[in-house]
Design a protein around this motif. Structure first.
Motif, mmCIF file in Angstrom:
data_model
loop_
_atom_site.group_PDB
_atom_site.id
_atom_site.type_symbol
_atom_site.label_atom_id
_atom_site.label_comp_id
_atom_site.label_asym_id
_atom_site.label_seq_id
_atom_site.Cartn_x
_atom_site.Cartn_y
_atom_site.Cartn_z
ATOM 1 N N UNK A 1 13.661 28.971 -10.358
ATOM 2 C CA UNK A 1 12.794 29.937 -9.706
ATOM 3 C C UNK A 1 12.235 30.939 -10.716
ATOM 4 N N UNK A 2 13.108 31.442 -11.597
ATOM 5 C CA UNK A 2 12.679 32.458 -12.545
ATOM 6 C C UNK A 2 11.554 31.946 -13.444
ATOM 7 N N UNK A 3 11.659 30.691 -13.890
ATOM 8 C CA UNK A 3 10.630 30.105 -14.755
ATOM 9 C C UNK A 3 9.286 30.056 -14.024
ATOM 10 N N UNK A 4 9.291 29.690 -12.763
ATOM 11 C CA UNK A 4 8.056 29.637 -11.973
ATOM 12 C C UNK A 4 7.446 31.033 -11.838
ATOM 13 N N UNK A 5 8.267 32.022 -11.598
ATOM 14 C CA UNK A 5 7.775 33.393 -11.448
ATOM 15 C C UNK A 5 7.179 33.906 -12.758
ATOM 16 N N UNK A 6 7.787 33.572 -13.881
ATOM 17 C CA UNK A 6 7.242 33.964 -15.183
ATOM 18 C C UNK A 6 5.878 33.321 -15.426
ATOM 19 N N UNK A 70 10.231 30.447 -2.648
ATOM 20 C CA UNK A 70 10.308 29.137 -3.290
ATOM 21 C C UNK A 70 11.007 28.148 -2.368
ATOM 22 N N UNK A 71 10.511 26.932 -2.332
ATOM 23 C CA UNK A 71 11.180 25.839 -1.631
ATOM 24 C C UNK A 71 10.799 24.548 -2.336
ATOM 25 N N UNK A 72 11.777 23.900 -2.913
ATOM 26 C CA UNK A 72 11.561 22.645 -3.646
ATOM 27 C C UNK A 72 10.461 22.837 -4.689
ATOM 28 N N UNK A 73 9.379 22.060 -4.600
ATOM 29 C CA UNK A 73 8.306 22.147 -5.594
ATOM 30 C C UNK A 73 7.166 23.062 -5.140
ATOM 31 N N UNK A 74 7.462 23.956 -4.187
ATOM 32 C CA UNK A 74 6.435 24.843 -3.640
ATOM 33 C C UNK A 74 6.833 26.309 -3.837
ATOM 34 N N UNK A 98 1.397 27.375 -3.948
ATOM 35 C CA UNK A 98 1.416 26.660 -5.217
ATOM 36 C C UNK A 98 2.326 25.441 -5.105
ATOM 37 N N UNK A 99 1.854 24.302 -5.632
ATOM 38 C CA UNK A 99 2.660 23.094 -5.757
ATOM 39 C C UNK A 99 2.850 22.818 -7.253
ATOM 40 N N UNK A 100 4.094 22.554 -7.634
ATOM 41 C CA UNK A 100 4.461 22.332 -9.034
ATOM 42 C C UNK A 100 4.702 20.842 -9.295
#
Length: 123
Positions: A1-6, A70-74, A98-100
Motif C-alpha cells: 500500500x505504501x509504495x502505491x501511495x508514494x 486499497x483493495x487488491x490491484x485497485x 486506479x488499477x495497478x
C-alpha cells in the motif's frame, strides 16, 4: 500500500512542480487515463503530451490528497484540486480510481469531480 501511495503522491507533485519526474515509472506504456472532464488518453505518450501542453498555459496551485482506499490491484484516492486555468482560479474535489499492474505501474486511472462551492438548495 505504501509504495502505491508514494507513486500517487509523486504524480500529484509533478503537477505542482510542472516537471516530469519519471512518468515512465508511474504509468504503463498502455495507460488509459480519463480526466473528470471526459477527455481520454490511451497511452503514456499521450499522457506526457497532455501534461506538458497543459502546464505551458496553466498552473496547479494545490492538489491535496485527503484519503486512500486499497483493495487488491485497485486504489481510490480522494483529493482537493485548485488551479489557475486559462487565467481563472478553478477548484473542485475529486476521486480517482486506479488499477495497478503486477509491476506497480498504473494501467488505468479515471477521475471524478465535484464542483465547488457546494450549495444546499434548501437553505
Amino acid at each position: 500500500m505504501y509504495q502505491k501511495e508514494e507513486i500517487i503522491n509523486l504524480w500529484f507533485k509533478m503537477w505542482i512542480y510542472k516537471k516530469d519526474l519519471g512518468m515512465e515509472n508511474i504509468f504503463s506504456q498502455n495507460i488509459k487515463y480519463i480526466e473528470s472532464y471526459g477527455v481520454k488518453y490511451e497511452n503514456l505518450l499521450e499522457v506526457k503530451r497532455w501534461f506538458h501542453e497543459w502546464n505551458k498555459k496553466n498552473t496547479v496551485l494545490s492538489w491535496e490528497i485527503k484519503d486512500f482506499w486499497h483493495k487488491d490491484n485497485k486504489t481510490m484516492v480522494v483529493w482537493h484540486f485548485k488551479c489557475l486555468f486559462e487565467g481563472k482560479v478553478d477548484e473542485f474535489e475529486g476521486n480517482s480510481i486506479i488499477y495497478w499492474n503486477e509491476n506497480f505501474k498504473i494501467d488505468f486511472l479515471k477521475e471524478f469531480a465535484c464542483k465547488l462551492p457546494q450549495i444546499n438548495p434548501y437553505r
